[in-house]
Each structure stands twice: as structure tokens, then as C-alpha cells.
Design an enzyme around this catalytic site. Structure first.
Site: not given
Ligand code: NAI
Length: 271
Positions: A150, A160
Site C-alpha cells: 500500500y 496506517y
Molecule cells: P485479508 O484480511 O483478506 O488478507 C490478509 C491475509 O493475511 C489473511 O488471509 C490472513 O489469514 C493472512 N495472514 C495473517 N497472518 C498470517 C500468518 N502468520 N501466516 C499466514 N498468513 C497470515 O485482507 P486483504 O486486504 O486481502 O490483504 C491482502 C494484502 O493486500 C495485504 O498485504 C494487505 O496489506 C494488502 N493491501 C490491502 C489493501 C486494502 O485496502 N485491503 C490495500 C493495499 C494492500
């Protein structure tokens, strides 16, 4: 519409928690483009989330792995290689977590145990995954790795919190490991800097609704959706982007290069 862009390719997707997850959409889009997938997530997320529904839909095995645990990652690569009968062509790292954010601890008062944990999960995990992949020779030549980031890794977005430092580190690891893996095996590594998106991780950020509507008003094309992010990831996993590596690629409708938009000026004039 599918173009068979990933026909014959095999990949591992980290981070599909529920239908809103960017990883979930990416897995669906990769499958639609002809790829075979292995899904993985932390054991606790597998219990809480609905990943089995996705696994059935795209005919993918689910292999649990906590990204902070090297044995888990090694096991993941060994099992994935068994499943595919060889290495993988792409990996999506879609993982982020900050305990300081979750507990509403302001940036200036961060608890460092939480900071360490957050950096380990959100940033160092990319290094760990790549290091073990290299050791296990688990990524095929010309393979492609994408990690999601991000813009707070590069510009200040106060709420953030320490995730901003995590993202800066993640982008740096992609660049540095991209050099070494490129020289060793022509593997390319990039980060995709996505618009704010309504997901479990996203909504954890304080004032997230404000974030989303501000970004929507600032971006000439509007905010990029999770489905559009999935399409972009597909293009980066495909052979059409073979010479792109070590980049932080903005997928944000133009937000990152807009100083101010007319819509935001008009909003300010109302005050
Ligand atoms: P999400 O909550 O659906 O996905 C985050 C994932 O990280 C989850 O599946 C969670 O189980 C996993 N996770 C957390 N701890 C873990 C561990 N110890 N081992 C393995 N997996 C683990 O949310 P989202 O938004 O789909 O996030 C995906 C990526 O996108 C992240 O890196 C997030 O920072 C990034 N992102 C998200 C934005 C948003 O506004 N939602 C914007 C820009 C980037």
C-alpha cells in the site's frame, strides 16, 4: 473474459481468508486463466475463514502454513512440489497484520513486541518464503512472485500506523531479493501497490471509510477493485511481463501521481 494467459502454469496463493480477500479473487482469476493452484493460509485463518469453499471451486489443495514458521513454509513447498510434480511458476504473497493497529495503539506509542510480530508477518515473511523457495528450488525459471503493498509504505497516512513501516520493508525485500533471484534463476519479484479495498485486513485500519472515499475522489480513474487487482496480478504471472522485476507497481487508478483533484478541491471549498 479469460484469455488462457496462465495455461499450464502452477502457483501458490497465500492469504485467501474469505470472499473479500484480494488473494481469493486472484486465485479465482488465475484458475479462470488456466492455472493450477495450491492455496495456503495460517492454521488459525483456515479454521476461521471459508477457504474450503474456494478450494472446491478451483479444485485446489489447501496446505496450512504460518508464514512466521520456517518448517511450515518448507513443508508447503515440499507438498506443493509433490502435488504439481515439480516447481511452481508463480506465488502471490497477500498477507498483512499489525497488532498495534488491531489494538488501536497510536504509532508514537507502539509496543515493540507487537511491532516485531507485525513486521515478521507482513514483511520478513516474504524474505522467508523466497529464501526457502530458493533452498528447495521450488520456483521454476522465469517464475513470478507478487506481494501486495500500500502507498503508505512511501507516503504518510497517519492511521496506517506501523503497517506503513512493514510495507516499506516489504517493498525493499522485493527489490533486493529480486536482484538475487533474478541472477540465480530469472525469477522476477514485484510488489503491487493497491487502492484501499474493503477486506478484513483493510477495514482494520482506523478511519478506513474516509481513506476509501478520499482515494476515490483523488484518483482520476477511481479506486481499483479487488477483482481488477486480481487481473493485474494475472498479467504479472503471465509471460507477457517477463522482463518486469524489482518494481513497486501502482495499481490505484492514478492516485499516487495526483497532487490534488478537482473533486477534492470542490469538497474543500464547501468547508
Ligand atoms: P485479508 O484480511 O483478506 O488478507 C490478509 C491475509 O493475511 C489473511 O488471509 C490472513 O489469514 C493472512 N495472514 C495473517 N497472518 C498470517 C500468518 N502468520 N501466516 C499466514 N498468513 C497470515 O485482507 P486483504 O486486504 O486481502 O490483504 C491482502 C494484502 O493486500 C495485504 O498485504 C494487505 O496489506 C494488502 N493491501 C490491502 C489493501 C486494502 O485496502 N485491503 C490495500 C493495499 C494492500
Amino acid at each position: 473474459m479469460a484469455y488462457n494467459l496462465l495455461k499450464g502454469k502452477k502457483g501458490i496463493i497465500f492469504g485467501a481468508l474469505d470472499e473479500n480477500s484480494i488473494a481469493w479473487k486472484t486465485a479465482q482469476h488465475c484458475y479462470a486463466e488456466g492455472a493450477e493452484i495450491v492455496l495456503t493460509n495460517a492454521p488459525i485463518a483456515l479454521r476461521m475463514g471459508t477457504i474450503n469453499k474456494l478450494a472446491e471451486e478451483i479444485n485446489a489443495p489447501v496446505i496450512p502454513a504460518d508464514v512466521t514458521n520456517a518448517d511450515d513454509i518448507t513443508n508447503l513447498f515440499v507438498k506443493a512440489k509433490e502435488h504439481f510434480g515439480g516447481g511452481v511458476d508463480f506465488i502471490l504473497h497477500s498477507i498483512g497484520m499489525s497488532i498495534n493497529v488491531r489494538k488501536n495503539i497510536p504509532y508514537t506509542e507502539n509496543n515493540y513486541d507487537f511491532t516485531h510480530k507485525g513486521l515478521d508477518i507482513s514483511a520478513i515473511s516474504l524474505h522467508r518464503v523466497l529464501q526457502i523457495a530458493m533452498k528447495e528450488d521450488a520456483i521454476n525459471e522465469w517464475g513470478s512472485v507478487v506481494a501486495l503493498t500500500y502507498i503508505a509504505g512511501q507516503r504518510v497516512f497517519p492511521s496506517y500506523n506501523d503497517m506503513a513501516d512493514g510495507k516499506a520493508m516489504l517493498e525493499s525485500i522485493a527489490r533486493n531479493f529480486g536482484y538475487f533471484y533474478g541472477v540465480e534463476k530469472k525469477v522476477r519479484i514485484n510488489t503491487v501497490s493497491q487502492s484501499p479495498t474493503r477486506t478484513t485486513a483493510g477495514s482494520g485500519v482506523k478511519g478506513f471509510d474516509g481513506f476509501i472515499s478520499y482515494a476515490e475522489k483523488m484518483s482520476p480513474l477511481g479506486n481499483a477493485s479487488a477483482d481488477q487487482c486480481a487481473d493485474y496480478c494475472v498479467s504479472l504471472f503471465s509471460d507477457l511481463t517477463k522482463m518486469v522485476t524489482m518494481q513497486n507497481l501502482f495499481h490505484d487508478g492514478g492516485f499516487s501521481f495526483t497532487g490534488v483533484s478537482q473533486a477534492v478541491i470542490e469538497q474543500m471549498e464547501k468547508e
